[in-house]
Motif scaffolding. Structure first.
Motif, PDB file in Angstrom:
ATOM      1  N   VAL A  29       2.045   6.195   5.450  1.00 36.05           N
ATOM      2  CA  VAL A  29       3.249   5.884   6.607  1.00 36.05           C
ATOM      3  C   VAL A  29       2.647   4.200   6.816  1.00 36.05           C
ATOM      4  O   VAL A  29       2.655   3.016   7.109  1.00 36.05           O
ATOM      5  CB  VAL A  29       4.091   6.713   7.504  1.00 36.05           C
ATOM      6  N   ARG A  30       0.977   4.847   7.202  1.00 31.60           N
ATOM      7  CA  ARG A  30      -0.234   3.059   7.623  1.00 31.60           C
ATOM      8  C   ARG A  30      -0.513   2.313   6.402  1.00 31.60           C
ATOM      9  O   ARG A  30      -0.111   1.238   6.769  1.00 31.60           O
ATOM     10  CB  ARG A  30      -1.739   4.356   7.709  1.00 31.60           C
ATOM     11  N   ARG A  31      -0.234   3.055   5.022  1.00 29.16           N
ATOM     12  CA  ARG A  31      -0.200   2.249   4.008  1.00 29.16           C
ATOM     13  C   ARG A  31       0.683   1.318   3.766  1.00 29.16           C
ATOM     14  O   ARG A  31       1.009   0.175   3.698  1.00 29.16           O
ATOM     15  CB  ARG A  31      -0.363   2.536   2.708  1.00 29.16           C
ATOM     16  N   PHE A  32       2.319   1.584   4.395  1.00 32.22           N
ATOM     17  CA  PHE A  32       3.349   0.258   4.252  1.00 32.22           C
ATOM     18  C   PHE A  32       3.580  -0.029   5.713  1.00 32.22           C
ATOM     19  O   PHE A  32       3.724  -1.513   5.705  1.00 32.22           O
ATOM     20  CB  PHE A  32       5.161   1.890   4.785  1.00 32.22           C
ATOM     21  N   LEU A  33       2.669   0.437   7.207  1.00 32.59           N
ATOM     22  CA  LEU A  33       2.558  -0.199   8.053  1.00 32.59           C
ATOM     23  C   LEU A  33       2.200  -1.669   8.049  1.00 32.59           C
ATOM     24  O   LEU A  33       1.568  -2.582   8.279  1.00 32.59           O
ATOM     25  CB  LEU A  33       2.608   0.275   9.162  1.00 32.59           C
ATOM     26  N   GLN A  34       0.620  -1.113   7.314  1.00 33.05           N
ATOM     27  CA  GLN A  34      -0.346  -2.692   6.651  1.00 33.05           C
ATOM     28  C   GLN A  34       0.003  -3.232   5.245  1.00 33.05           C
ATOM     29  O   GLN A  34      -0.344  -4.744   5.055  1.00 33.05           O
ATOM     30  CB  GLN A  34      -1.440  -1.690   6.511  1.00 33.05           C
ATOM     31  N   GLY A  35       1.539  -2.795   5.236  1.00 31.49           N
ATOM     32  CA  GLY A  35       1.751  -3.890   3.895  1.00 31.49           C
ATOM     33  C   GLY A  35       0.974  -3.499   2.770  1.00 31.49           C
ATOM     34  O   GLY A  35       0.962  -4.550   1.744  1.00 31.49           O
ATOM     35  N   LYS A  36       0.331  -2.419   2.573  1.00 30.53           N
ATOM     36  CA  LYS A  36      -0.658  -2.321   1.019  1.00 30.53           C
ATOM     37  C   LYS A  36       0.042  -2.001  -0.059  1.00 30.53           C
ATOM     38  O   LYS A  36      -0.890  -1.052  -0.669  1.00 30.53           O
ATOM     39  CB  LYS A  36      -1.887  -1.470   1.634  1.00 30.53           C
ATOM     40  N   VAL A  37       1.821  -1.305   0.333  1.00 30.64           N
ATOM     41  CA  VAL A  37       1.771  -0.379  -0.583  1.00 30.64           C
ATOM     42  C   VAL A  37       2.776  -1.921  -2.046  1.00 30.64           C
ATOM     43  O   VAL A  37       3.416  -2.420  -1.519  1.00 30.64           O
ATOM     44  CB  VAL A  37       3.558   0.129  -0.250  1.00 30.64           C
ATOM     45  N   PRO A  38       2.085  -0.876  -2.847  1.00 33.16           N
ATOM     46  CA  PRO A  38       2.975  -2.243  -4.275  1.00 33.16           C
ATOM     47  C   PRO A  38       4.012  -2.278  -4.001  1.00 33.16           C
ATOM     48  O   PRO A  38       5.323  -1.158  -4.093  1.00 33.16           O
ATOM     49  CB  PRO A  38       2.176  -1.686  -5.127  1.00 33.16           C
ATOM     50  N   HIS A  39       4.916  -3.436  -4.254  1.00 29.22           N
ATOM     51  CA  HIS A  39       5.983  -3.973  -4.349  1.00 29.22           C
ATOM     52  C   HIS A  39       7.327  -3.021  -2.970  1.00 29.22           C
ATOM     53  O   HIS A  39       8.986  -3.190  -2.760  1.00 29.22           O
ATOM     54  CB  HIS A  39       7.051  -3.026  -5.402  1.00 29.22           C
ATOM     55  N   GLN A  40       6.573  -2.789  -1.282  1.00 30.97           N
ATOM     56  CA  GLN A  40       7.493  -2.875  -0.557  1.00 30.97           C
ATOM     57  C   GLN A  40       8.090  -3.962  -0.267  1.00 30.97           C
ATOM     58  O   GLN A  40       7.739  -4.712  -0.831  1.00 30.97           O
ATOM     59  CB  GLN A  40       6.440  -1.973   0.741  1.00 30.97           C
ATOM     60  N   SER A  41       9.411  -3.493   0.185  1.00 29.33           N
ATOM     61  CA  SER A  41      10.477  -4.521   1.143  1.00 29.33           C
ATOM     62  C   SER A  41       9.695  -4.539   2.558  1.00 29.33           C
ATOM     63  O   SER A  41       9.135  -3.999   3.193  1.00 29.33           O
ATOM     64  CB  SER A  41      11.738  -3.786   0.730  1.00 29.33           C
ATOM     65  N   LYS A  42       9.122  -6.222   2.910  1.00 27.96           N
ATOM     66  CA  LYS A  42       9.268  -6.470   3.560  1.00 27.96           C
ATOM     67  C   LYS A  42       9.508  -6.491   5.269  1.00 27.96           C
ATOM     68  O   LYS A  42       9.140  -7.038   6.271  1.00 27.96           O
ATOM     69  CB  LYS A  42       8.060  -8.084   3.936  1.00 27.96           C
ATOM     70  N   VAL A  43      11.100  -6.180   4.444  1.00 24.86           N
ATOM     71  CA  VAL A  43      12.229  -6.536   5.388  1.00 24.86           C
ATOM     72  C   VAL A  43      13.333  -5.293   5.795  1.00 24.86           C
ATOM     73  O   VAL A  43      13.053  -4.789   6.689  1.00 24.86           O
ATOM     74  CB  VAL A  43      13.419  -7.508   4.758  1.00 24.86           C
ATOM     75  N   PHE A  44      12.761  -4.348   4.992  1.00 26.32           N
ATOM     76  CA  PHE A  44      13.865  -3.050   5.227  1.00 26.32           C
ATOM     77  C   PHE A  44      12.010  -1.622   5.342  1.00 26.32           C
ATOM     78  O   PHE A  44      11.253  -1.240   5.062  1.00 26.32           O
ATOM     79  CB  PHE A  44      14.934  -2.447   4.441  1.00 26.32           C
ATOM     80  N   CYS A  45      13.022  -0.434   6.274  1.00 28.64           N
ATOM     81  CA  CYS A  45      11.592   0.238   5.963  1.00 28.64           C
ATOM     82  C   CYS A  45      12.246   1.162   4.145  1.00 28.64           C
ATOM     83  O   CYS A  45      13.281   1.177   3.596  1.00 28.64           O
ATOM     84  CB  CYS A  45      12.033   1.450   6.563  1.00 28.64           C
TER      85      CYS A  45
END
Length: 152
Positions: A29-45
């Protein structure tokens, strides 16, 4: 969202994260919140499977380390089983010394006749047999196992 939609969403995350330790979920979750997960959406959970992928990525090094330690443990156990399965008798040692001496004699004859290439012309020393450890070869171990651990 409607109450039932929230419950269904939470149920999806529970199923996706089933069996995952809290530390791994928190790190993902921390990696998602920090934008460190490859190919993650910056708009949706992240969807439940996306979060599970991120948790698995966090856990991967730890799981590899656990598997490596299990493998090392199995190798230690196997090595302990073969610590000293075969004891060579004096007769066997004498026979091996005789065969090695014969091999050295034939090698020297072949070398002096010029039938051996230059790198292979090194003189063999029968006394080197005394330096060979009595540890059994893999083939001797397999034979010992096939005999049920009995000499013969």
């Amino acid at each position: 969202m409607e109450g039932s939609d929230i419950e269904m969403t939470l149920a999806g995350y529970r199923v996706a994260l089933e069996g995952c330790p809290a530390w791994a979920i928190a790190n993902a979750v921390r990696r998602f919140l920090q934008g460190k997960v490859p190919h993650q959406s910056k708009v949706f959970c992240p969807k439940p499977p996306e979060l599970r992928e991120a948790v698995d990525a966090v856990m991967a090094p730890v799981l590899r380390q656990i598997e490596d330690e299990k493998r090392r443990g199995r190798l230690r156990e196997e090595a302990a089983r073969f610590a000293s399965p075969v004891v060579r008798t004096d007769g066997e040692k004498a026979r091996a010394a005789q065969l090695y001496a014969e091999f050295c004699r034939k090698h020297a004859e072949t070398a002096s006749a010029g039938h051996i290439s230059e790198p292979e012309r090194a003189t063999l020393d029968p006394e080197k047999l005394a330096m060979i450890p009595d540890a059994p070869t893999t083939f001797e171990r397999l034979a010992w196992i096939s005999r049920g651990g009995q000499h013969g």
